[in-house]
Design an enzyme around this catalytic site. Sequence first.
Site, short mmCIF file in Angstrom:
data_model
loop_
_atom_site.label_atom_id
_atom_site.label_comp_id
_atom_site.label_asym_id
_atom_site.label_seq_id
_atom_site.Cartn_x
_atom_site.Cartn_y
_atom_site.Cartn_z
N GLY A 6 -2.86 1.89 -4.77
CA GLY A 6 -3.28 2.78 -5.85
C GLY A 6 -3.02 4.23 -5.47
O GLY A 6 -3.05 4.57 -4.29
N GLN A 62 -3.39 13.25 -5.73
CA GLN A 62 -2.98 12.97 -4.34
C GLN A 62 -1.56 13.45 -4.04
O GLN A 62 -1.19 13.58 -2.88
CB GLN A 62 -3.11 11.47 -4.04
CG GLN A 62 -4.54 10.98 -4.04
CD GLN A 62 -4.62 9.50 -3.74
OE1 GLN A 62 -4.55 8.68 -4.65
NE2 GLN A 62 -4.74 9.13 -2.48
N CYS A 74 -7.70 4.78 2.04
CA CYS A 74 -7.14 5.70 1.04
C CYS A 74 -5.92 6.39 1.66
O CYS A 74 -5.98 6.80 2.82
CB CYS A 74 -8.20 6.74 0.67
SG CYS A 74 -7.62 7.94 -0.52
N LEU A 75 -4.87 6.52 0.88
CA LEU A 75 -3.66 7.18 1.40
C LEU A 75 -3.93 8.64 1.77
O LEU A 75 -3.22 9.21 2.58
CB LEU A 75 -2.52 7.09 0.37
CG LEU A 75 -1.99 5.67 0.12
CD1 LEU A 75 -0.99 5.66 -1.02
CD2 LEU A 75 -1.36 5.08 1.38
N HIS A 98 -12.24 3.51 -7.43
CA HIS A 98 -11.83 4.39 -6.32
C HIS A 98 -10.84 5.45 -6.84
O HIS A 98 -11.00 6.64 -6.55
CB HIS A 98 -11.18 3.52 -5.22
CG HIS A 98 -10.53 4.30 -4.11
ND1 HIS A 98 -10.93 4.20 -2.80
CD2 HIS A 98 -9.49 5.18 -4.10
CE1 HIS A 98 -10.18 5.00 -2.05
NE2 HIS A 98 -9.29 5.60 -2.82
N GLU A 99 -9.86 5.00 -7.63
CA GLU A 99 -8.84 5.94 -8.14
C GLU A 99 -9.46 6.94 -9.11
O GLU A 99 -9.11 8.12 -9.11
CB GLU A 99 -7.70 5.19 -8.82
CG GLU A 99 -6.90 4.26 -7.91
CD GLU A 99 -6.43 4.91 -6.63
OE1 GLU A 99 -6.14 6.12 -6.64
OE2 GLU A 99 -6.37 4.23 -5.61
N HIS A 132 -10.96 9.90 -7.56
CA HIS A 132 -10.00 10.97 -7.21
C HIS A 132 -9.89 12.01 -8.33
O HIS A 132 -9.71 13.19 -8.07
CB HIS A 132 -8.61 10.38 -6.95
CG HIS A 132 -8.43 9.79 -5.59
ND1 HIS A 132 -8.52 10.54 -4.44
CD2 HIS A 132 -8.15 8.52 -5.19
CE1 HIS A 132 -8.30 9.76 -3.38
NE2 HIS A 132 -8.08 8.53 -3.81
#
Length: 175
Positions: A46, A51, A94-95, A136-137, A140
């Site tokens: 995701g 990001q 997470c990235l 989660h996304e 962000h």
Amino acid sequence: MALREILTEPNKILREKSVNVDIVNKDIQILMDDMLETMYAAPGIGLAAIQVGVPKRIIVMDLSRDEKERAPMFFINPKITWKADEDSTYEEGCLSVPNQFAKIDRPKNCNVNYLDYFGEPKTLVAEGLLATCIQHEMDHLEGILFIDYLSKLKKSMIIKKLSKNKKENVDRIVV
Ligand code: NI
């Protein structure tokens, strides 16, 4: 398509609140294509536009984890319309928080209204990993990272580690 740089914590931009997309046009679709390519290359399941430094309410996801059976999903201006009272727990990463993982509780199911890749209104009925991932996304988009749910001590330890790694990478020379 092009790869974009993924911002990592600590970074003020990651804490910005993203704004709604007015019109789903070619520019937005190019951004989503780039985000998808960047997410696959990372690799991750995701990615939110913030990001890659774009504060727009856009998310790409693909839970298939199989290169041959890719199932990309695009969410524009997502809104949660319902959440289950019951939680489920997943170990999240997470990235933007590289190599750090923690168990996080989130509502087990949720429904989300959004616009798809073509700007068509859709509803997602999510459970399990899909429900966790979309929540989660969506965090962000509010400038929230999963580490914000941890104790102050745990969170500050992770941020310290990430800052140290960043500094080491800056000092290193690759020729
Ligand atoms: Ni993330």
